[in-house]
Structure formats: structure tokens, C-alpha cells
Design a protein around this motif. Structure first.
Motif, PDB file in Angstrom:
ATOM      1  N   PRO A   9      -1.434   1.546  -3.941  1.00 18.29           N
ATOM      2  CA  PRO A   9      -2.891   1.748  -3.891  1.00 18.29           C
ATOM      3  C   PRO A   9      -3.704   0.503  -4.234  1.00 18.29           C
ATOM      4  CG  PRO A   9      -2.019   2.625  -5.936  1.00 18.29           C
ATOM      5  CD  PRO A   9      -0.835   2.154  -5.131  1.00 18.29           C
ATOM      6  N   GLY A  10      -4.987   0.567  -3.903  1.00 18.42           N
ATOM      7  CA  GLY A  10      -5.916  -0.535  -4.164  1.00 18.42           C
ATOM      8  C   GLY A  10      -6.891  -0.207  -5.276  1.00 18.42           C
ATOM      9  N   GLN A  11      -7.909  -1.033  -5.368  1.00 22.71           N
ATOM     10  CA  GLN A  11      -8.906  -0.916  -6.438  1.00 22.71           C
ATOM     11  C   GLN A  11      -9.595   0.440  -6.413  1.00 22.71           C
ATOM     12  OE1 GLN A  11     -10.637  -4.702  -6.846  1.00 22.71           O
ATOM     13  NE2 GLN A  11     -12.188  -4.109  -8.296  1.00 22.71           N
ATOM     14  N   GLY A  12      -9.896   0.953  -7.608  1.00 22.68           N
ATOM     15  CA  GLY A  12     -10.538   2.269  -7.696  1.00 22.68           C
ATOM     16  C   GLY A  12      -9.590   3.308  -8.269  1.00 22.68           C
ATOM     17  N   SER A  13      -8.283   2.999  -8.264  1.00 23.31           N
ATOM     18  CA  SER A  13      -7.303   3.966  -8.760  1.00 23.31           C
ATOM     19  C   SER A  13      -6.957   3.751 -10.237  1.00 23.31           C
ATOM     20  CB  SER A  13      -6.040   3.912  -7.901  1.00 23.31           C
ATOM     21  OG  SER A  13      -5.522   2.609  -7.850  1.00 23.31           O
ATOM     22  N   GLN A  14      -7.549   2.726 -10.847  1.00 24.78           N
ATOM     23  CA  GLN A  14      -7.240   2.410 -12.251  1.00 24.78           C
ATOM     24  C   GLN A  14      -7.814   3.447 -13.221  1.00 24.78           C
ATOM     25  OE1 GLN A  14      -9.461   0.742 -10.351  1.00 24.78           O
ATOM     26  NE2 GLN A  14     -11.365   0.732 -11.509  1.00 24.78           N
ATOM     27  N   PHE A  15      -7.189   3.584 -14.393  1.00 21.42           N
ATOM     28  CA  PHE A  15      -7.718   4.446 -15.455  1.00 21.42           C
ATOM     29  C   PHE A  15      -7.222   3.913 -16.799  1.00 21.42           C
ATOM     30  CE2 PHE A  15      -3.647   6.121 -14.092  1.00 21.42           C
ATOM     31  CZ  PHE A  15      -2.981   6.423 -15.278  1.00 21.42           C
ATOM     32  N   VAL A  16      -7.990   4.134 -17.850  1.00 20.00           N
ATOM     33  CA  VAL A  16      -7.588   3.670 -19.184  1.00 20.00           C
ATOM     34  C   VAL A  16      -6.346   4.445 -19.622  1.00 20.00           C
ATOM     35  CG1 VAL A  16      -8.259   3.545 -21.615  1.00 20.00           C
ATOM     36  CG2 VAL A  16      -9.909   2.936 -19.838  1.00 20.00           C
ATOM     37  N   GLY A  17      -5.355   3.706 -20.102  1.00 22.38           N
ATOM     38  CA  GLY A  17      -4.092   4.334 -20.505  1.00 22.38           C
ATOM     39  C   GLY A  17      -3.024   4.223 -19.423  1.00 22.38           C
ATOM     40  N   MET A  18      -3.390   3.580 -18.317  1.00 23.83           N
ATOM     41  CA  MET A  18      -2.439   3.474 -17.194  1.00 23.83           C
ATOM     42  C   MET A  18      -1.177   2.705 -17.593  1.00 23.83           C
ATOM     43  SD  MET A  18      -4.717   0.870 -14.842  1.00 23.83           S
ATOM     44  CE  MET A  18      -3.537   0.537 -13.567  1.00 23.83           C
ATOM     45  N   GLY A  19      -0.031   3.313 -17.324  1.00 25.81           N
ATOM     46  CA  GLY A  19       1.247   2.650 -17.600  1.00 25.81           C
ATOM     47  C   GLY A  19       1.752   2.814 -19.024  1.00 25.81           C
ATOM     48  N   LYS A  20       0.912   3.382 -19.910  1.00 27.81           N
ATOM     49  CA  LYS A  20       1.283   3.477 -21.323  1.00 27.81           C
ATOM     50  C   LYS A  20       2.492   4.397 -21.531  1.00 27.81           C
ATOM     51  CE  LYS A  20      -0.866   3.757 -25.870  1.00 27.81           C
ATOM     52  NZ  LYS A  20      -2.031   4.168 -26.655  1.00 27.81           N
ATOM     53  N   ILE A  66      -3.479  -2.710 -11.654  1.00 30.62           N
ATOM     54  CA  ILE A  66      -2.963  -1.806 -10.608  1.00 30.62           C
ATOM     55  C   ILE A  66      -1.627  -2.317 -10.067  1.00 30.62           C
ATOM     56  CG2 ILE A  66      -3.394  -0.975  -8.242  1.00 30.62           C
ATOM     57  CD1 ILE A  66      -6.415  -0.899  -9.073  1.00 30.62           C
ATOM     58  N   VAL A  67      -1.572  -3.607  -9.802  1.00 27.92           N
ATOM     59  CA  VAL A  67      -0.343  -4.190  -9.236  1.00 27.92           C
ATOM     60  C   VAL A  67       0.797  -4.164 -10.259  1.00 27.92           C
ATOM     61  CG1 VAL A  67       0.673  -6.311  -8.284  1.00 27.92           C
ATOM     62  CG2 VAL A  67      -1.572  -5.535  -7.488  1.00 27.92           C
ATOM     63  N   ALA A  68       0.480  -4.435 -11.526  1.00 28.99           N
ATOM     64  CA  ALA A  68       1.510  -4.401 -12.578  1.00 28.99           C
ATOM     65  C   ALA A  68       2.113  -3.003 -12.689  1.00 28.99           C
ATOM     66  CB  ALA A  68       0.906  -4.820 -13.914  1.00 28.99           C
ATOM     67  N   MET A  69       1.259  -1.991 -12.788  1.00 26.52           N
ATOM     68  CA  MET A  69       1.766  -0.622 -12.923  1.00 26.52           C
ATOM     69  C   MET A  69       2.562  -0.212 -11.685  1.00 26.52           C
ATOM     70  SD  MET A  69      -0.243   2.866 -13.804  1.00 26.52           S
ATOM     71  CE  MET A  69       0.541   4.452 -13.534  1.00 26.52           C
ATOM     72  N   SER A  70       2.048  -0.574 -10.513  1.00 22.55           N
ATOM     73  CA  SER A  70       2.716  -0.212  -9.253  1.00 22.55           C
ATOM     74  C   SER A  70       4.116  -0.814  -9.183  1.00 22.55           C
ATOM     75  CB  SER A  70       1.895  -0.696  -8.052  1.00 22.55           C
ATOM     76  OG  SER A  70       0.620  -0.091  -8.042  1.00 22.55           O
ATOM     77  N   LEU A  71       4.245  -2.077  -9.570  1.00 21.34           N
ATOM     78  CA  LEU A  71       5.539  -2.757  -9.445  1.00 21.34           C
ATOM     79  C   LEU A  71       6.557  -2.314 -10.496  1.00 21.34           C
ATOM     80  CD1 LEU A  71       4.503  -6.309  -8.245  1.00 21.34           C
ATOM     81  CD2 LEU A  71       5.912  -4.660  -7.021  1.00 21.34           C
ATOM     82  N   VAL A  92      -5.802  -4.735  -2.459  1.00 17.74           N
ATOM     83  CA  VAL A  92      -5.032  -5.448  -3.491  1.00 17.74           C
ATOM     84  C   VAL A  92      -3.617  -4.862  -3.623  1.00 17.74           C
ATOM     85  CG1 VAL A  92      -5.700  -4.103  -5.552  1.00 17.74           C
ATOM     86  CG2 VAL A  92      -5.209  -6.539  -5.756  1.00 17.74           C
ATOM     87  N   GLY A  93      -3.419  -3.637  -3.158  1.00 20.02           N
ATOM     88  CA  GLY A  93      -2.084  -3.034  -3.158  1.00 20.02           C
ATOM     89  C   GLY A  93      -1.088  -3.832  -2.331  1.00 20.02           C
ATOM     90  N   GLU A  94      -1.604  -4.669  -1.423  1.00 13.43           N
ATOM     91  CA  GLU A  94      -0.719  -5.521  -0.621  1.00 13.43           C
ATOM     92  C   GLU A  94       0.027  -6.526  -1.518  1.00 13.43           C
ATOM     93  OE1 GLU A  94      -1.156  -6.521   3.721  1.00 13.43           O
ATOM     94  OE2 GLU A  94      -2.103  -8.284   2.839  1.00 13.43           O
TER      95      GLU A  94
END
Length: 303
Positions: A9-20, A66-71, A92-94
Motif C-alpha cells: 500500500p501507499g500513503q494514507g494507510s499509516q496509523f499510530v502503533g503500526m508494526g508494534k 509504511i515501507v518498513a512495516m510492509s517489508l 510509495v508502496g512501489e
């Protein structure tokens, strides 16, 4: 034979606590995240895990987050024995797709993304631009209607058959929204973004990104990536460097991307990363493709 694709995904999908939850409950995830965080010159970990939301919304933080969590999630999906035949990412998901396909190591892909976030923010502040989403109208009709607008306004994100995003100068966007509504668009609404991303106004960002990309150790990809700007497969270093340049001021052809995957035998797509935006878009492009969303530890355990 059925094939699998990973999309990011790209920008807009972020949220606080993501990946925690991943960081605290999975050793592999923790190691990967630490490697990423240590490779940056700002505190991405604190922004991702603790916010506040206003900070995480800043492009400099949003894009690498977003890219860190995705990868990291992608690595954990592969550990389950699920390997993609193809990859793609939205905007940015690219950059996550670059890491997934093998063009760059994970921490390098995130570092380049953080540069992209900074440089796009810098250029966006210099140009008085914005974006708007247009719903319920064919992309070809939108492109035709934009010819009537004075100033710079372009169709930039082809998200699904009846949803296209336009970008350009603020006044031109306002005028375009008016014209498009009169021509039958269900909605034409301005988006809360800081710049005219993917439009020709962002070309200076492309120049800086091209320069920056030369400092990284790219190698030919192991897996074909479907490029945003063309909807075609790429796997060579030269091709991805051209895409990094072009994509900053070129379109996201998401409809063409999904069609390309389908034509090449993909019947199952994993959306890997925060949110489920792409799952919704893919269903509107092709109902036959099975989409599996992976965005937390629970999703991983259910695979």
C-alpha cells in the motif's frame, strides 16, 4: 498454473502503533525493524509506535513507516513458505515492492524511501498544488474534461475503473472539480494532502531522486515488478532507476497493474502492509482474484 502476487500500500494507510505488535511478539520482526531504524538519521521507531498522529502524517515519517512495516511483514509471510511470482506497490508502496523483488536490501529500500519523503515534501512546499479524487466517471472522460481547464491539472492515479485522482495547481484543481461534477462525476473532492504528487509539478523531486538512487547498491531483481508508470514488468537495475525518477511525477496505473497480473496467471494477491485499501480497489478491478490482507500478527498466524 495459478500464480501469486504481493502488493504493497501507499500513503494514507499509516496509523499510530503500526508494526508494534510485530516488534514486540516476533524476534525476526524485531531484528529487521532494528536494522531499519539504525540505518536512519531520525527516530522512525518512536513516530511509528507512539506517534503522535500529526508527526506520523508528515511525509518524511509516513513514507518510510509504511515501507518498513510492509517489508518486515513481507519477510514473515515468506517464512510461512509463501513466495510471490510477481510484486507491485501503489505509489510509495512501489519502494516496498523494490525490496520484495530483490532490487535493494530491506534497510536500503526504507532509507531511499525516507529520502523520497523528504524531497517530495520539500518540492511540495514550493509549489502551490493539491490533489482531488474523482468518483463515478471513466478515466478517459476525466482526461478529456481536464483539457478545458487553464493551468496544470493531470489525471495521476488510476485506482479503479470509476475512481481516479487528479493533481496539479490548486486553482486548476478547484476549476476541474467544478467542470467534472457538471459533466457527471458523482463526486470530485479535494484531498487533504500536502502537494500535487505524481503530477509534472513534482519533476524536480524526480531529478533529486535519480541522483540519490546512484548511491545505492541496486541489483537486478529476482522477481518481476509491475511498474506504476507503465503497467509493465521490469527486473533490471536501469529500469528500476528510470522508474524511481519517472514515478515521482508520473502516473500510478493501478488498473493496468492488476490487469497485467491477471493476464499472467495471478489469481491470488496478498496485500502486505498497513490497511486494506488495495484489497478494496482490486475487488473493483477484478472480482475473480482472491485477495488476502496481511497487516498484523493475527493475520500472519491465520495464513
Amino acid at each position: 498454473m495459478s500464480k501469486i502476487a504481493f502488493v504493497f500500500p501507499g500513503q494514507g494507510s499509516q496509523f499510530v502503533g503500526m508494526g508494534k505488535d510485530l516488534y514486540e511478539n516476533n524476534q525476526v520482526a524485531k531484528n529487521e525493524f532494528d536494522k531499519i531504524f539504525n540505518n536512519l538519521n531520525f527516530d522512525l521507531k518512536d513516530a511509528m509506535f507512539n506517534g503522535p498522529e500529526e508527526l506520523l502524517k508528515k511525509t518524511k515519517y509516513t513514507q518510510p513507516a509504511i515501507v518498513a512495516m510492509s517489508l518486515v511483514l513481507e519477510k514473515l509471510v515468506r517464512e510461512k513458505g509463501i513466495v510471490p511470482d510477481y510484486v507491485a506497490g501503489h505509489s510509495v508502496g512501489e519502494y516496498a515492492a523494490m525490496g520484495s523483488s530483490g532490487f535493494l536490501p530491506i534497510d536500503e529500500a526504507v532509507k531511499l524511501t525516507s529520502f523520497r519523503g523528504e524531497v517530495m515534501n520539500e518540492i511540495a512546499e514550493k509549489v502551490n498544488g493539491g490533489m482531488a479524487a474523482v468518483l463515478g466517471m471513466e478515466a478517459s472522460d476525466i482526461i478529456e474534461a481536464l483539457k478545458e481547464v487553464d493551468g496544470i491539472v493531470e489525471a495521476v492515479n488510476f485506482n479503479e475503473p470509476k475512481q481516479t485522482v487528479i493533481a496539479g495547481e490548486k486553482l486548476a484543481i478547484e476549476k476541474a472539480c467544478e467542470i467534472l461534477k457538471n459533466k457527471g462525476a458523482k463526486r470530485a473532492m479535494q484531498l487533504a494532502v500536502s502537494g500535487p504528487f505524481h503530477s509534472s509539478l513534482m519533476k524536480p523531486a524526480g531529478e533529486k531522486l535519480r541522483e540519490e538512487a546512484d548511491k545505492y547498491n541496486f541489483k537486478d531483481a529476482e522477481i518481476y515488478l509491475v511498474a506504476n508508470t507503465t503497467g509493465d514488468f521490469i527486473n533490471k537495475v536501469e529500469e528500476i532507476k528510470n522508474e524511481i525518477y519517472s514515478q515521482s511525477f508520473g502516473p500510478v496505473k493501478w488498473v493496468d497493474t492488476i490487469k497485467k497480473l491477471k493476464e499472467n496467471g495471478v489469481d491470488r494477491i496478498y496485500e502486505i502492509g498497513p490497511g486494506k485499501v488495495l484489497s478494496g480497489l482490486i475487488k473493483k478491478i477484478d472480482k475473480e482474484i482472491k485477495v488476502i490482507s496481511v497487516n498484523c500478527i493475527e493475520d500472519l498466524n491465520n495464513l
